[in-house]
Design a protein around this motif. Structure first.
Motif, short mmCIF file in Angstrom:
data_model
loop_
_atom_site.label_atom_id
_atom_site.label_comp_id
_atom_site.label_asym_id
_atom_site.label_seq_id
_atom_site.Cartn_x
_atom_site.Cartn_y
_atom_site.Cartn_z
N UNK A 32 0.90 -1.15 -0.19
CA UNK A 32 0.14 -0.09 0.12
C UNK A 32 0.94 1.39 -0.07
N UNK A 33 2.07 1.08 0.21
CA UNK A 33 2.99 2.31 0.53
C UNK A 33 3.57 2.69 -0.88
N UNK A 34 3.31 1.84 -2.08
CA UNK A 34 4.17 1.80 -3.19
C UNK A 34 3.19 2.75 -4.19
N UNK A 35 3.80 3.34 -5.17
CA UNK A 35 3.16 4.34 -6.17
C UNK A 35 2.46 3.54 -7.23
N UNK A 36 1.35 4.15 -7.86
CA UNK A 36 0.79 3.38 -9.10
C UNK A 36 2.12 3.22 -10.06
N UNK A 37 2.67 4.06 -10.08
CA UNK A 37 3.92 3.95 -11.38
C UNK A 37 4.83 2.60 -10.89
N UNK A 38 5.13 2.59 -9.65
CA UNK A 38 6.13 1.28 -9.37
C UNK A 38 5.36 0.19 -9.38
N UNK A 39 4.01 -0.03 -9.00
CA UNK A 39 3.34 -1.36 -9.41
C UNK A 39 3.04 -1.51 -10.76
N UNK A 40 2.59 -0.48 -11.47
CA UNK A 40 2.48 -0.62 -13.30
C UNK A 40 3.74 -1.00 -13.77
N UNK A 41 4.90 -0.46 -13.37
CA UNK A 41 6.11 -0.92 -13.97
C UNK A 41 6.35 -2.25 -13.88
N UNK A 42 6.06 -2.81 -12.65
CA UNK A 42 6.11 -4.42 -12.31
C UNK A 42 5.34 -5.00 -13.42
N UNK A 43 3.87 -4.83 -13.37
CA UNK A 43 2.94 -5.29 -14.22
C UNK A 43 3.27 -5.19 -15.74
N UNK A 44 3.79 -4.10 -16.00
CA UNK A 44 4.17 -3.88 -17.36
C UNK A 44 5.15 -4.62 -17.91
N UNK A 45 6.23 -4.96 -17.16
CA UNK A 45 7.49 -5.33 -17.51
C UNK A 45 6.96 -7.05 -17.62
N UNK A 46 6.24 -7.59 -16.77
CA UNK A 46 5.71 -8.87 -16.70
C UNK A 46 5.31 -9.14 -17.98
N UNK A 47 4.03 -8.33 -18.34
CA UNK A 47 3.32 -8.59 -19.55
C UNK A 47 4.42 -8.61 -20.68
N UNK A 48 5.25 -7.62 -20.60
CA UNK A 48 6.21 -7.55 -21.80
C UNK A 48 7.05 -8.75 -21.80
N UNK A 49 7.45 -9.49 -20.92
CA UNK A 49 8.24 -10.58 -20.88
C UNK A 49 7.40 -11.84 -21.48
N UNK A 50 6.14 -11.80 -21.19
CA UNK A 50 5.27 -13.16 -21.33
C UNK A 50 4.89 -12.96 -23.01
N UNK A 51 4.79 -11.75 -23.37
CA UNK A 51 4.43 -11.71 -24.88
C UNK A 51 5.71 -12.16 -25.42
N UNK A 52 6.83 -11.48 -25.01
CA UNK A 52 8.28 -12.05 -25.62
C UNK A 52 8.28 -13.40 -25.67
N UNK A 53 8.20 -14.02 -24.62
CA UNK A 53 8.37 -15.47 -24.53
C UNK A 53 7.27 -16.30 -25.73
N UNK A 54 6.00 -15.76 -25.68
CA UNK A 54 5.02 -16.24 -26.35
C UNK A 54 5.36 -16.12 -27.84
#
Length: 58
Positions: A32-54
């Protein structure tokens, strides 16, 4: 988060923590102490890597 494949939950959590560590985002049990930008950067990077793998499997 709702997983489409419940068996993947542990693997996705490990993946999330790996990406967060690489990006320097201090994920813990309570985020709860993290910013939306921090959380979004993690989620965005996860999606990027999953798409690359696919794409590699095509």
């Amino acid at each position: 988060m709702r997983n489409l494949v419940p068996e993947a939950r542990n693997g996705l959590n490990r993946f999330k923590m790996e990406v967060a560590n690489e990006l320097g985002v201090p994920f813990t049990d309570y985020n709860g102490n993290l910013t939306s930008r921090q959380c979004g950067s993690v989620g965005g990077e996860m999606v990027k890597r999953m798409v690359e793998q696919y794409e590699r499997t095509l």
